[in-house]
Enzyme design. Structure first.
Site, mmCIF file in Angstrom:
data_model
loop_
_atom_site.group_PDB
_atom_site.id
_atom_site.type_symbol
_atom_site.label_atom_id
_atom_site.label_comp_id
_atom_site.label_asym_id
_atom_site.label_seq_id
_atom_site.Cartn_x
_atom_site.Cartn_y
_atom_site.Cartn_z
ATOM 1 N NE ARG A 228 -1.929 -4.180 3.582
ATOM 2 C CZ ARG A 228 -2.897 -3.338 3.924
ATOM 3 N NH1 ARG A 228 -3.442 -2.544 3.000
ATOM 4 N NH2 ARG A 228 -3.347 -3.299 5.168
ATOM 5 C CE LYS A 252 -4.515 -8.005 4.128
ATOM 6 N NZ LYS A 252 -3.739 -8.331 5.345
ATOM 7 C CG HIS A 325 5.447 -5.537 5.352
ATOM 8 N ND1 HIS A 325 4.253 -5.247 4.707
ATOM 9 C CD2 HIS A 325 5.128 -5.643 6.669
ATOM 10 C CE1 HIS A 325 3.273 -5.199 5.594
ATOM 11 N NE2 HIS A 325 3.777 -5.421 6.778
ATOM 12 N NE ARG A 328 1.855 -1.907 5.139
ATOM 13 C CZ ARG A 328 0.663 -1.335 4.982
ATOM 14 N NH1 ARG A 328 0.496 -0.421 4.035
ATOM 15 N NH2 ARG A 328 -0.340 -1.643 5.769
ATOM 16 C CG HIS A 351 -3.198 -0.756 9.492
ATOM 17 N ND1 HIS A 351 -2.246 -0.148 10.281
ATOM 18 C CD2 HIS A 351 -2.510 -1.581 8.660
ATOM 19 C CE1 HIS A 351 -1.042 -0.587 9.950
ATOM 20 N NE2 HIS A 351 -1.183 -1.462 8.974
ATOM 21 C CE1 TYR A 360 4.867 0.534 11.396
ATOM 22 C CE2 TYR A 360 2.469 0.595 11.348
ATOM 23 C CZ TYR A 360 3.658 0.063 10.900
ATOM 24 O OH TYR A 360 3.651 -0.938 9.972
#
Length: 379
Positions: A228, A252, A325, A328, A351, A360
């Site tokens: 990110r 995150k 993004h 990414r 994630h 994906y």
């Protein structure tokens, strides 16, 4: 761990806005910050609380002198239909910026000025923020007797309906904006050699020559790790392990993690690190990897600056620019197409939910078409 100037500014802004909030919102922010919720997310939540509380006051649904003095007892008795009324107001509120008229502006007819409404993303964020606050107030708080401030959670009655679009359809839409193998290679070569041909002024060309090795490393790193923008902005020099091909990052929620890096990205990263001090004098004093010089002072690149760098090159190379993004996403799809495991991809992207990563596995529509073609050949 060093804190970026950007994160420091967000924290200061959060503290400033919290000063206008009720005491229980301040407690909420302190509690969630301690639990690891990012300052950025908390700031967005506080913005939503301020809007909600101001609406309650303006519509007469609560009795208080100002937002800061709204007691939590008012939230205890808040009715479901009042919250639903607010959500409808949020969707229908005209948020067009009102420009002051002066002699230099053209006076367009009022009928031509169309209203502008919020997107569903803001509505969903508001509901999520309010649910989080009410969950905290009814489950995690303690008064002098050790009881929660109140127990009636009106937000638990607010039901949100997820988009009925299938994962396959979302994947196909996203597939149209990612880069394929040839595009990735051509794009990176363009940054290294071709972009200068789009520039006219000597100043712009000089700036490009100074920054191109750094900018190439940024783009290569996103495409070579799937990281990110915020993670890339916060990379510290001491956390780069070139020979082992991994970088320690903060994900995150302030979660420490290690990210594997493609060899091609390591090459461009090492190339940048070799010239970092000569291109940006004083860079060795900064703990952060990606820096620039403003007014003779070395500063780390912010998330916004990195976004602008990516948008600058993608807008020049593609018909439409692509956000970091999207790069990414391109890494993630390439990972799956190259035989990568979805569990490994989840860990690589950071994630917390495998459902997010599973998108994906549906994005390689060409692979699906190959299977169907092979089936046809055998029939």
């Amino acid at each position: 761990m060093a804190i970026t100037p950007e994160k420091l500014n967000i924290r200061k802004l959060l503290e400033k806005h919290c000063d206008t909030m009720p005491f229980y919102v301040k407690e909420y922010v302190q509690s969630k910050s301690t639990a690891g919720l990012s300052y950025d997310t908390l700031l967005q939540y506080v913005y939503r609380y301020k809007h909600f509380f101001n609406w309650l006051l303006s519509e007469g649904h609560v009795e208080a002198e100002n937002v800061a003095s709204i007691p939590y007892s008012e939230l205890d008795t808040l009715r479901k239909d009042t919250v639903e009324m607010y959500i409808q107001f949020l969707r229908n509120e005209d948020i067009s910026k009102k420009k002051e008229k002066d002699d230099t502006e053209s006076n367009a007819p009022e009928a031509q000025k169309l209203p502008e409404y919020r997107g569903e993303a803001i509505v969903a964020l508001t509901i999520q923020a309010l649910k989080s606050l009410f969950n905290y107030l009814t489950k995690e708080t303690e008064d002098k007797d050790g009881e929660c401030y109140f127990y009636r959670n009106v937000m638990s009655k607010i039901v949100t309906h997820k988009n009925g679009e299938t994962a396959s359809r979302r994947a196909r839409d996203l597939n149209s904006v990612i880069l394929n193998d040839d595009e990735i290679s051509a794009y990176l070569k363009f940054i290294d050699n071709g972009y200068i041909e789009t520039l006219e002024s000597a100043e712009a060309k000089s700036r490009y020559e100074r920054d191109k090795i750094r900018d190439l490393a940024i783009n290569t790193l996103i495409l070579g790790t799937g990281m990110r923008v915020g993670e890339i902005a916060s990379i510290e020099m001491k956390n780069i392990h070139l020979h082992s091909r991994y970088i320690d990052v903060v994900r995150k929620g302030n979660k420490p993690d290690s990210v594997s890096v493609l060899e091609s990205a390591i090459v461009d990263l090492e190339r940048y690190m070799d010239v970092r001090e000569s291109k940006y004098p004083g860079a060795k004093k900064s703990p952060f990897l990606f820096v620039s010089v403003y007014g003779g002072v070395v500063r780390p690149l912010s998330r916004r600056a990195i976004q602008n760098i990516v948008n600058k090159y993608t807008s020049a190379f593609f018909r439409n620019g692509k956000s970091p993004h999207k790069l990414r996403h391109s890494f993630a799809v390439d990972f799956i197409r190259s035989g990568g495991d979805i569990i490994l991809l989840r860990d690589q992207l950071g994630h917390s939910d495998i459902k997010t990563t599973s998108l994906y596995t549906n994005m390689s529509s060409k692979d699906g078409e190959k299977v169907l073609n092979e089936m046809d050949k055998r029939r």
